[in-house]
Design an enzyme around this catalytic site. Structure first.
Site, PDB file in Angstrom:
ATOM      1  N   GLY A  70       0.825  -1.213   0.000  1.00 22.61           N
ATOM      2  CA  GLY A  70       0.000   0.000   0.000  1.00 22.61           C
ATOM      3  C   GLY A  70       0.854   1.256   0.000  1.00 22.61           C
ATOM      4  N   GLN A 176      -7.516  -0.382   3.772  1.00 20.56           N
ATOM      5  CA  GLN A 176      -8.289  -0.959   4.884  1.00 20.56           C
ATOM      6  C   GLN A 176      -9.695  -1.395   4.475  1.00 20.56           C
ATOM      7  OE1 GLN A 176      -7.331  -1.916   7.796  1.00 20.56           O
ATOM      8  NE2 GLN A 176      -5.299  -0.986   7.863  1.00 20.56           N
ATOM      9  N   SER A 196      -3.400  -3.429  -0.416  1.00 19.04           N
ATOM     10  CA  SER A 196      -2.278  -4.179   0.139  1.00 19.04           C
ATOM     11  C   SER A 196      -2.735  -5.601   0.471  1.00 19.04           C
ATOM     12  CB  SER A 196      -1.787  -3.470   1.398  1.00 19.04           C
ATOM     13  OG  SER A 196      -0.757  -4.218   1.994  1.00 19.04           O
ATOM     14  N   HIS A 198      -1.440  -7.883   2.515  1.00 17.86           N
ATOM     15  CA  HIS A 198      -1.304  -8.463   3.862  1.00 17.86           C
ATOM     16  C   HIS A 198      -2.403  -8.037   4.826  1.00 17.86           C
ATOM     17  CE1 HIS A 198       0.479  -5.139   6.371  1.00 17.86           C
ATOM     18  NE2 HIS A 198       0.848  -4.671   5.192  1.00 17.86           N
ATOM     19  N   THR A 234      11.620  -7.051 -10.798  1.00 22.78           N
ATOM     20  CA  THR A 234      11.042  -8.386 -10.970  1.00 22.78           C
ATOM     21  C   THR A 234       9.927  -8.594  -9.948  1.00 22.78           C
ATOM     22  OG1 THR A 234      13.156  -9.174 -11.766  1.00 22.78           O
ATOM     23  CG2 THR A 234      11.585 -10.858 -11.052  1.00 22.78           C
ATOM     24  N   CYS A 322       2.764   1.203  12.718  1.00 24.96           N
ATOM     25  CA  CYS A 322       4.053   1.813  12.412  1.00 24.96           C
ATOM     26  C   CYS A 322       4.438   2.872  13.426  1.00 24.96           C
ATOM     27  CB  CYS A 322       4.032   2.395  10.999  1.00 24.96           C
ATOM     28  SG  CYS A 322       2.479   3.140  10.566  1.00 24.96           S
TER      29      CYS A 322
HETATM   30  C1  LIG Z   1      -4.679   2.895   5.333  1.00 20.14           C
HETATM   31  C2  LIG Z   1      -3.348   2.292   5.041  1.00 20.14           C
HETATM   32  N1  LIG Z   1      -2.680   2.679   3.951  1.00 20.14           N
HETATM   33  C3  LIG Z   1      -1.482   2.161   3.630  1.00 20.14           C
HETATM   34  C4  LIG Z   1      -0.897   1.206   4.419  1.00 20.14           C
HETATM   35  C5  LIG Z   1       0.454   0.656   4.020  1.00 20.14           C
HETATM   36  O1  LIG Z   1       0.350  -0.604   3.458  1.00 20.14           O
HETATM   37  P1  LIG Z   1       1.655  -1.529   3.352  1.00 20.14           P
HETATM   38  O2  LIG Z   1       1.943  -2.023   4.715  1.00 20.14           O
HETATM   39  O3  LIG Z   1       1.249  -2.622   2.408  1.00 20.14           O
HETATM   40  O4  LIG Z   1       2.728  -0.679   2.785  1.00 20.14           O
HETATM   41  C6  LIG Z   1      -1.546   0.768   5.568  1.00 20.14           C
HETATM   42  C7  LIG Z   1      -0.908  -0.218   6.469  1.00 20.14           C
HETATM   43  O5  LIG Z   1      -0.933  -0.092   7.676  1.00 20.14           O
HETATM   44  C8  LIG Z   1      -2.815   1.317   5.890  1.00 20.14           C
HETATM   45  O6  LIG Z   1      -3.485   0.938   6.970  1.00 20.14           O
END
Ligand SMILES: Cc1ncc(COP(=O)(O)O)c(C=O)c1O
Length: 390
Positions: A70, A176, A196, A198, A234, A322
């Protein structure tokens, strides 16, 4: 152990069926760009995955670009527009993920003007501010579909329509939202969207960027011209295959989310109100993701609570994953007008598709005991920063 994991907005457990297929997908180890036999298998895996994701999202496979996640998808769109547009104005919200927020700061350092739409205490965007700021110099508006910390859902179709009325492009960070609520890219008329893998029971290190047919996209990563020259490097074939595999389950996950998971979240909040005094759910009356509950638990330090729950095997969050480990309160909650003390007493609970009422009951029982204990310590004036002994 999954039943004690209440942090699905940070990442989800990997679906069992992904694990079962990994060695099959890994046997296609060739480079998908190779034109000899070893490249054919991985290329096919990627084609199938792209097709499955496009089919779920209701878009053309050609409109999808695989990225590393993401964050990369968000950064790519924002930086691409700064490069390609003659307009210099950007609009975003005050509660975006740092991959948008920090990239906007970089754009501002590169000569862009950026306006940040405020949110109310209920997590609602100030639409008057938005309409006032839009102008024929606005290049791009970027507003997330749903907030990772509070779960608040923003009115993407209306925002996109307004942006288009002044000739601006519209991007939404839908990381999300995917597989939790319907994501209707074509109806919403967005130009770009980020996803994303995961967050949806697939693997880490894979993301998706939707760029509407005809929408300009400059590659962030320069390389061998992969992804039709829109993303060099890649591709992560294994992760992409897993993402595509899960896309076939997104309809089911989404249905489960808006029915069973929503009921479970509402049950959880109702039990919390019954069992623990002085709890507030942030923006409880606003439109929210069905799995998310953002709480203020008065007279309890969120970090200490998190660590105490961790000692008992429960995983929750005090804000964005994070930013945990940092003593600073969540900027999202501060933007909503919470005091520092309120923000520091916050807890995010995010449910997954696998949770049951028994899991929730077990969690509430533990939370009640821990909160009572921390409040007693708080009343006694005992400093419990660190929480290892509580
Ligand atoms: C709203 C939002 N955007 C972007 C991201 C970032 O995604 P990624 O961990 O795949 O870089 C997150 C991940 O916490 C998210 O919650």
């Amino acid at each position: 152990m999954r039943g004690k994991y209440f942090d699905c907005n940070a990442t989800t457990p990997i679906d069992g069926s992904v694990g079962e297929n990994l060695s099959k997908w890994a046997s296609e180890w060739g480079n998908p760009s190779s034109i000899h036999w070893a490249g054919r298998g991985p290329k096919l895996l990627m084609r199938e995955a792209r097709q499955k994701l496009a089919s779920y999202l209701g878009v053309s496979p050609l409109e999808l670009v695989f990225t590393s996640g993401g964050s990369e998808s968000n950064t790519t769109v924002l930086k691409s527009i700064l490069k390609s547009s003659s307009r210099r104005h950007f609009i975003t919200s005050q509660v975006e993920h740092p991959s948008v927020g920090k990239t906007m700061l970089a754009l501002a350092a590169g000569g862009a003007r950026v306006d940040y739409i405020p949110v109310s205490r209920q997590g609602v965007l100030d639409l008057d501010f938005y309409h006032e700021k839009l102008s024929n110099d606005t290049a791009l508006v970027s507003v997330m579909t749903a907030n990772n910390e509070t779960g608040h859902i923003f009115p993407i179709p209306q925002l996109a329509q307004k942006a288009h009325s002044v000739g601006a492009l519209f991007h939404t960070d839908a990381v999300q939202a995917l597989a939790k609520i319907p994501v209707l890219l074509k109806d919403w008329q967005v130009d770009y969207a980020s996803f994303s893998a995961h967050k949806c029971y697939a693997l880490k290190g894979v993301g998706l960027l939707y760029a509407r047919k005809g929408a300009q996209l400059e590659s962030l990563i320069l390389g061998g011209g992969q992804e039709r020259h829109r993303r060099g490097g890649t591709e992560n074939v294994l992760g992409i295959a897993a993402f595509g595999h899960m896309a076939e389950r997104f309809s089911q996950l989404e249905k489960n989310s808006v029915t069973r998971v929503r009921e479970l979240r509402d049950y959880l909040e109702q039990r919390l109100f019954q069992e623990i005094p002085e709890i507030v759910v942030n923006g409880v009356d606003s439109l929210r993701l069905p799995n998310t509950s953002s709480l203020i638990i008065k007279n309890v330090d969120g970090e200490t609570l998190l660590m105490s729950l961790d000692l008992k095997g429960f995983a929750v969050s005090t804000g964005a994953a994070c930013s945990s480990g940092s003593p600073e309160p969540s900027p999202v909650l501060l933007a909503m007008g919470l005091s520092r003390t309120e923000a520091q007493s916050s807890l995010r609970i995010s449910l997954g598709s696998y949770h049951t009422q028994e899991h929730v009951d077990e969690f509430i029982a533990t939370l009640k005991v821990v909160v009572e204990r921390l409040r007693r310590l708080h009343d006694d004036g005992i400093c419990h920063q660190g929480g290892a002994n509580v």
